[in-house]
Design a protein around this motif. Structure first.
Motif, PDB file in Angstrom:
ATOM      1  N   ILE A 214     -58.897  46.254 -39.002  1.00 42.83           N
ATOM      2  CA  ILE A 214     -58.314  46.341 -40.348  1.00 42.83           C
ATOM      3  C   ILE A 214     -59.424  46.357 -41.396  1.00 42.83           C
ATOM      4  CG2 ILE A 214     -56.810  45.212 -42.027  1.00 42.83           C
ATOM      5  CD1 ILE A 214     -55.252  44.071 -39.675  1.00 42.83           C
TER       6      ILE A 214
ATOM      7  N   VAL B 193     -57.462  44.663 -52.991  1.00 42.48           N
ATOM      8  CA  VAL B 193     -58.403  45.788 -52.927  1.00 42.48           C
ATOM      9  C   VAL B 193     -57.795  47.029 -53.588  1.00 42.48           C
ATOM     10  CG1 VAL B 193     -59.527  47.404 -51.344  1.00 42.48           C
ATOM     11  CG2 VAL B 193     -59.664  44.962 -50.912  1.00 42.48           C
TER      12      VAL B 193
ATOM     13  N   MET C 109     -49.476  33.465 -53.383  1.00 41.77           N
ATOM     14  CA  MET C 109     -50.442  32.609 -52.702  1.00 41.77           C
ATOM     15  C   MET C 109     -50.012  31.155 -52.799  1.00 41.77           C
ATOM     16  SD  MET C 109     -53.013  33.434 -51.049  1.00 41.77           S
ATOM     17  CE  MET C 109     -54.233  32.343 -50.354  1.00 41.77           C
TER      18      MET C 109
ATOM     19  N   SER D 206     -51.804  36.880 -45.161  1.00 46.59           N
ATOM     20  CA  SER D 206     -53.273  36.833 -45.163  1.00 46.59           C
ATOM     21  C   SER D 206     -53.878  38.177 -44.765  1.00 46.59           C
ATOM     22  CB  SER D 206     -53.792  35.723 -44.258  1.00 46.59           C
ATOM     23  OG  SER D 206     -53.139  35.765 -43.022  1.00 46.59           O
TER      24      SER D 206
ATOM     25  N   VAL E  84     -59.390  49.956 -43.351  1.00 45.74           N
ATOM     26  CA  VAL E  84     -58.904  50.104 -44.728  1.00 45.74           C
ATOM     27  C   VAL E  84     -59.942  50.815 -45.608  1.00 45.74           C
ATOM     28  CG1 VAL E  84     -58.219  48.853 -46.816  1.00 45.74           C
ATOM     29  CG2 VAL E  84     -57.223  48.241 -44.619  1.00 45.74           C
TER      30      VAL E  84
ATOM     31  N   VAL F   2     -58.338  41.504 -34.139  1.00 45.74           N
ATOM     32  CA  VAL F   2     -57.372  41.891 -35.176  1.00 45.74           C
ATOM     33  C   VAL F   2     -58.113  42.185 -36.478  1.00 45.74           C
ATOM     34  CG1 VAL F   2     -55.314  41.180 -36.438  1.00 45.74           C
ATOM     35  CG2 VAL F   2     -55.696  40.326 -34.119  1.00 45.74           C
TER      36      VAL F   2
ATOM     37  N   SER G 133     -62.062  36.686 -54.943  1.00 43.82           N
ATOM     38  CA  SER G 133     -61.789  37.944 -55.636  1.00 43.82           C
ATOM     39  C   SER G 133     -62.802  38.172 -56.747  1.00 43.82           C
ATOM     40  CB  SER G 133     -60.375  37.951 -56.220  1.00 43.82           C
ATOM     41  OG  SER G 133     -59.446  37.709 -55.213  1.00 43.82           O
TER      42      SER G 133
ATOM     43  N   SER H 169     -65.189  45.651 -49.939  1.00 50.19           N
ATOM     44  CA  SER H 169     -63.811  45.495 -49.482  1.00 50.19           C
ATOM     45  C   SER H 169     -63.776  45.039 -48.034  1.00 50.19           C
ATOM     46  CB  SER H 169     -63.045  46.819 -49.605  1.00 50.19           C
ATOM     47  OG  SER H 169     -63.078  47.269 -50.928  1.00 50.19           O
TER      48      SER H 169
ATOM     49  N   PHE I 145     -61.020  37.007 -45.685  1.00 47.65           N
ATOM     50  CA  PHE I 145     -59.647  36.557 -45.848  1.00 47.65           C
ATOM     51  C   PHE I 145     -58.938  36.371 -44.522  1.00 47.65           C
ATOM     52  CE2 PHE I 145     -55.935  35.997 -48.310  1.00 47.65           C
ATOM     53  CZ  PHE I 145     -56.414  35.765 -49.580  1.00 47.65           C
ATOM     54  N   MET I 146     -59.060  37.371 -43.674  1.00 52.92           N
ATOM     55  CA  MET I 146     -58.304  37.328 -42.418  1.00 52.92           C
ATOM     56  C   MET I 146     -58.910  36.328 -41.460  1.00 52.92           C
ATOM     57  SD  MET I 146     -57.231  41.217 -41.700  1.00 52.92           S
ATOM     58  CE  MET I 146     -58.678  42.003 -42.308  1.00 52.92           C
TER      59      MET I 146
ATOM     60  N   TYR J 133     -64.628  41.403 -47.937  1.00 50.23           N
ATOM     61  CA  TYR J 133     -63.547  40.627 -48.542  1.00 50.23           C
ATOM     62  C   TYR J 133     -62.379  40.483 -47.570  1.00 50.23           C
ATOM     63  CZ  TYR J 133     -59.901  39.554 -51.994  1.00 50.23           C
ATOM     64  OH  TYR J 133     -58.870  39.005 -52.692  1.00 50.23           O
ATOM     65  N   LEU J 134     -62.008  41.591 -46.936  1.00 47.08           N
ATOM     66  CA  LEU J 134     -60.898  41.564 -45.980  1.00 47.08           C
ATOM     67  C   LEU J 134     -61.265  40.678 -44.786  1.00 47.08           C
ATOM     68  CD1 LEU J 134     -59.881  45.345 -46.016  1.00 47.08           C
ATOM     69  CD2 LEU J 134     -58.593  43.447 -46.957  1.00 47.08           C
TER      70      LEU J 134
ATOM     71  N   LEU K 286     -59.004  32.484 -43.697  1.00 47.59           N
ATOM     72  CA  LEU K 286     -57.708  31.961 -44.135  1.00 47.59           C
ATOM     73  C   LEU K 286     -56.622  32.247 -43.111  1.00 47.59           C
ATOM     74  CD1 LEU K 286     -57.671  32.742 -47.946  1.00 47.59           C
ATOM     75  CD2 LEU K 286     -58.407  30.702 -46.739  1.00 47.59           C
ATOM     76  N   GLY K 287     -56.646  33.450 -42.578  1.00 46.38           N
ATOM     77  CA  GLY K 287     -55.615  33.805 -41.614  1.00 46.38           C
ATOM     78  C   GLY K 287     -55.950  33.336 -40.206  1.00 46.38           C
TER      79      GLY K 287
ATOM     80  N   MET L   9     -58.429  29.758 -53.480  1.00 48.23           N
ATOM     81  CA  MET L   9     -58.983  30.415 -52.300  1.00 48.23           C
ATOM     82  C   MET L   9     -58.833  31.917 -52.385  1.00 48.23           C
ATOM     83  SD  MET L   9     -57.898  27.691 -49.537  1.00 48.23           S
ATOM     84  CE  MET L   9     -58.252  28.124 -47.885  1.00 48.23           C
ATOM     85  N   LEU L  10     -57.874  32.372 -53.193  1.00 49.79           N
ATOM     86  CA  LEU L  10     -57.766  33.811 -53.394  1.00 49.79           C
ATOM     87  C   LEU L  10     -58.590  34.243 -54.599  1.00 49.79           C
ATOM     88  CD1 LEU L  10     -55.530  36.319 -52.552  1.00 49.79           C
ATOM     89  CD2 LEU L  10     -55.301  36.050 -54.998  1.00 49.79           C
TER      90      LEU L  10
ATOM     91  N   SER M 172     -54.791  26.913 -52.668  1.00 50.25           N
ATOM     92  CA  SER M 172     -54.574  28.264 -52.117  1.00 50.25           C
ATOM     93  C   SER M 172     -54.828  29.316 -53.170  1.00 50.25           C
ATOM     94  CB  SER M 172     -53.147  28.445 -51.595  1.00 50.25           C
ATOM     95  OG  SER M 172     -52.569  27.256 -51.259  1.00 50.25           O
TER      96      SER M 172
ATOM     97  N   TYR N 210     -57.453  34.865 -37.811  1.00 51.41           N
ATOM     98  CA  TYR N 210     -57.157  35.848 -36.778  1.00 51.41           C
ATOM     99  C   TYR N 210     -58.367  36.039 -35.888  1.00 51.41           C
ATOM    100  CZ  TYR N 210     -52.869  36.879 -39.072  1.00 51.41           C
ATOM    101  OH  TYR N 210     -51.622  36.760 -39.600  1.00 51.41           O
TER     102      TYR N 210
END
Lengths: 505, 168
Positions: free
Chosen positions: B137, A398, A223, A390, B141, B133, B99, B115, B122-123, B118-119, B126-127, B94-95, B91, B129
């Motif tokens: 996911i 997870v 990270m 990311s 997951v 997208v 968590s 989960s 994040f995506m 959380y996903l 932070l990502g 941020m994780l 960063s 997307y």
């Protein structure tokens, strides 16, 4: 030849349809976790371990050990294509692997890396096949003092051969021992260091520590780097493979030296990481093309890869014969044996012939299968690495959380995992080695038990560790290894061509 | 480990400061180990070593080795190096912070829903997307996890209200 007969028996155990399928699954998953950041051999096996409780032990160990081979192969892919060592032992592979990929010779570098990994593993398995039964038979004579002496040797090797600051190694190791002591003392029934809390009653499970230290810790580090993957294209085809294979025999001396260093460092647990650095350093020093090292020279890929894979494989020898693992991943496998109800150590070779020889035979098969799989599937793995962090990062967190939970079905463990993650992150940045902590956590109870029994035998006199030639010899060796850094400090500097700040065991 | 002051070049925690802090922490831990072992008896009992015998000496070695790291870090003058750049540390946080929330929340709403959230966090945040997208996911997951653990391997994972409602 007794070993040959036993080995053929092993092949008959390993070569069932079911086991071959598990072998493939293991290798594929192994390469995957070797390629992904934050997942590696040790925590990958730790996470999958709870899923194997219902499987027959032989199939389970075949799958998990194949996972380990896969991870060893997988580490090379990220080092060469992305200059990111997926595993600490592939750091030395980046020195020449990445420059080769930059020159457009990624295919050659990968072929060389996989092939030398294979050669290293093969040599180590052959050594294991013939040496393990002898060691097991010999160690039947071991009493508590001898066992403690061997454990002492294990820990002294970490301090002496591990590289880095010996004080930090000792500190990290002692934290592991202290954590292992937490909980119920099985000899006296006394509670130790629980401070009245219920959660600490069970003590610290090393699987949780492994998942946190290596998994979450690694993700936090990744990270920080922001992770912009800039990969080189991987083109690999039969022609490149064959051409590289024609070139490789030229470096047989380097290969052989690497395999030898690897076996030595794996059996006396120095670990795969220092083995790969040492092999690279020696190859650079003694090769006729030493000056070309670091600029993209095939020999610079051959040397560390052979040693790392040989060390990783031979680390299973002390695990099987003495119950003392030579690497964190071997330690996790040892934990698996105990959970499946098998007591590692000399009696394993007498009582569980099917299991032991099935496993050894699967090492031959697994590495052949592994070599073929990685050579044919490299582009896929390179594509997986292009998935942005990311997306892949949180998925790995997870997976780690689920893995930590399933060990004991406890939430407290998941919280502990995060804590170990922070510890892993800080320790890695401050160059405290993590492997000694994990091994001490695994071996703590065993080391304490053999120490106590020896003390009871001798009525409290430490002189029992010098009472006969065998135990005295092992202790003397342990002390020699412990002070090895003082002896060799000068030599060590020459061996390490680069300031090995990134060297972590 | 608070590297939160991040105003200018001189801000933040240096490697040396953290080195000293961690060594001190290990020393404190070692003291705790020795103290507890001494309390439960670290000597030679009637029938052999007492429970605290082995851990006590572990504590001693732990204290000694970390004390050496501590003193070395104090004495040796090195170029001041930051342990972590402020941007990098952000960063990491941020994780880390989500968590921690994720783990805490799992106990109440089950691991599958937690989960998925959380996903998504994040995506999406932070990502950055697009939802097209993120959603497959974030939902795929946990569903895959459900099949692997609950159905194939029969390993129960923590469940919450949603799973109750669905009848699991």
């Amino acid at each position: 030849m007794e070993a040959i007969d036993a080995l053929f028996h092993g092949f008959s155990v390993a070569l069932t349809g079911q086991n071959i399928i598990f072998m493939f699954i293991g290798i594929l998953l192994g390469v995957l976790i070797g390629v992904l950041p934050g997942l590696g051999g040790a925590n990958g096996v730790a996470i999958l371990l709870p899923l194997t409780f219902s499987m027959p032990p032989t199939s389970a160990i075949i799958m998990l050990s194949c996972l380990y081979w896969g991870a060893l192969f997988g580490g090379a892919i990220t080092s060469i294509l992305f200059n990111i060592p997926g595993e600490p032992w592939s750091v030395a592979t980046t020195f020449d692997g990445y420059p080769l990929a930059r020159k457009g010779k990624a295919g050659e570098a990968l072929t060389a890396a996989f092939t030398s990994s294979f050669v290293g593993a093969l040599v180590a398995v052959i050594v294991l096949t013939f040496l393990a039964p002898a060691v097991a038979k010999f160690s039947l004579r071991f009493g508590p003092p001898e066992f403690f002496a061997v454990q002492l040797l294990t820990f002294c090797s970490f301090v002496g051969l591990g590289g880095g600051s010996p004080w930090k190694t000792v500190a990290s190791m002692m934290i592991g021992f202290a954590l292992a002591a937490v909980g119920l003392d099985t000899v006296t029934g006394q509670l130790r260091m629980t401070f009245g809390t219920e959660q600490l009653l069970r003590g610290f499970d090393f699987l949780i520590a492994v998942i946190g230290l290596f998994g979450i810790g690694e993700i936090l580090l990744t990270m920080e780097e922001g992770l912009s993957f800039k990969g080189e294209p991987a083109k690999i085809n039969a022609r490149v493979v064959l051409d590289t294979w024609k070139e490789l025999p030229k470096y047989w001396v380097t290969s052989l030296r690497g395999a030898f260093i690897g076996c030595w460092m794996g059996i006396t647990p120095g670990g795969a990481t220092p083995a790969s650095f040492m092999s690279y350093g020696l190859a650079k020093r003694f090769s006729r093309n030493g000056a070309k090292f670091g600029t993209g020279h095939i020999e610079g890929v051959v040397a560390p890869e052979t040693a790392a894979h040989a060390a990783g494989t031979s680390a299973l020898l002390p695990m099987l014969t003495l119950g003392i693992p030579g690497s964190p991943t071997a330690a996790v496998l040892l934990g698996g044996l105990l959970i499946w109800g098998l007591q590692p150590g000399p009696m394993l070779f007498v009582e569980q012939k099917d299991f032991v020889w099935g496993l050894i035979a699967s090492m031959y098969l697994g590495n052949v299968v592994g070599l073929i799989i990685v050579l044919t599937t490299v582009p896929w793995w390179a594509a997986i690495l292009k998935i942005p962090f990311s997306i892949i990062g949180p998925i790995i967190v997870v997976i780690c959380a689920v893995g930590a939970y399933t060990v004991h079905n406890a939430f407290f463990d998941v919280a502990l995992m995060l804590m170990f993650g922070v510890v892993g992150y800080v320790f890695k940045k401050l160059d405290y080695p993590l492997a000694p902590m994990v091994l001490a956590l695994v071996l703590g109870d065993m080391a304490e038990a053999s120490f106590r029994q020896s003390m009871i035998l001798s009525d409290g006199s430490v002189a029992i560790f010098w009472s006969n030639g065998l135990v005295g010899g092992i202790c003397a060796l342990a002390i020699f290894v412990l002070f090895w850094p003082l002896v060799s400090e000068g030599i060590r500097r020459i061996f390490r061509p680069r300031p090995a700040g990134a060297a972590q065991t | 480990m608070d590297g939160t002051e991040q105003k200018d070049e001189r801000g933040g925690v240096s490697v040396r400061a953290l080195e000293i802090f961690v060594a001190a922490l290990i020393m404190a831990l070692a003291t705790l180990v020795m103290y507890d072992s001494w309390l439960i008896g670290a000597r030679w009992g009637a029938d052999g070593p007492q429970s605290g015998y082995f851990p006590f000496y572990i504590g001693v070695l732990m204290f000694a080795s970390s004390a050496i790291v501590f003193v070395r870090a104090l004495v040796v003058r090195v170029v001041r190096r930051r342990f972590v750049e402020p941007q990098q540390f952000r960063s990491v946080l941020m994780l880390l912070v989500p968590s921690i929330v994720y783990v805490a929340v799992t106990a109440y709403i089950g691991i599958y829903v937690a989960s998925a959230l959380y996903l998504t966090y994040f995506m999406r945040l932070l990502g950055r997307y697009r939802w097209i997208v993120v959603l497959p996911i974030a939902i795929g997951v946990p569903v895959a996890m459900f099949f692997v653990f609950e159905i194939w391997f029969l390993v129960p994972l923590p469940k919450g209200p949603l799973e109750d409602w669905l009848g699991y």
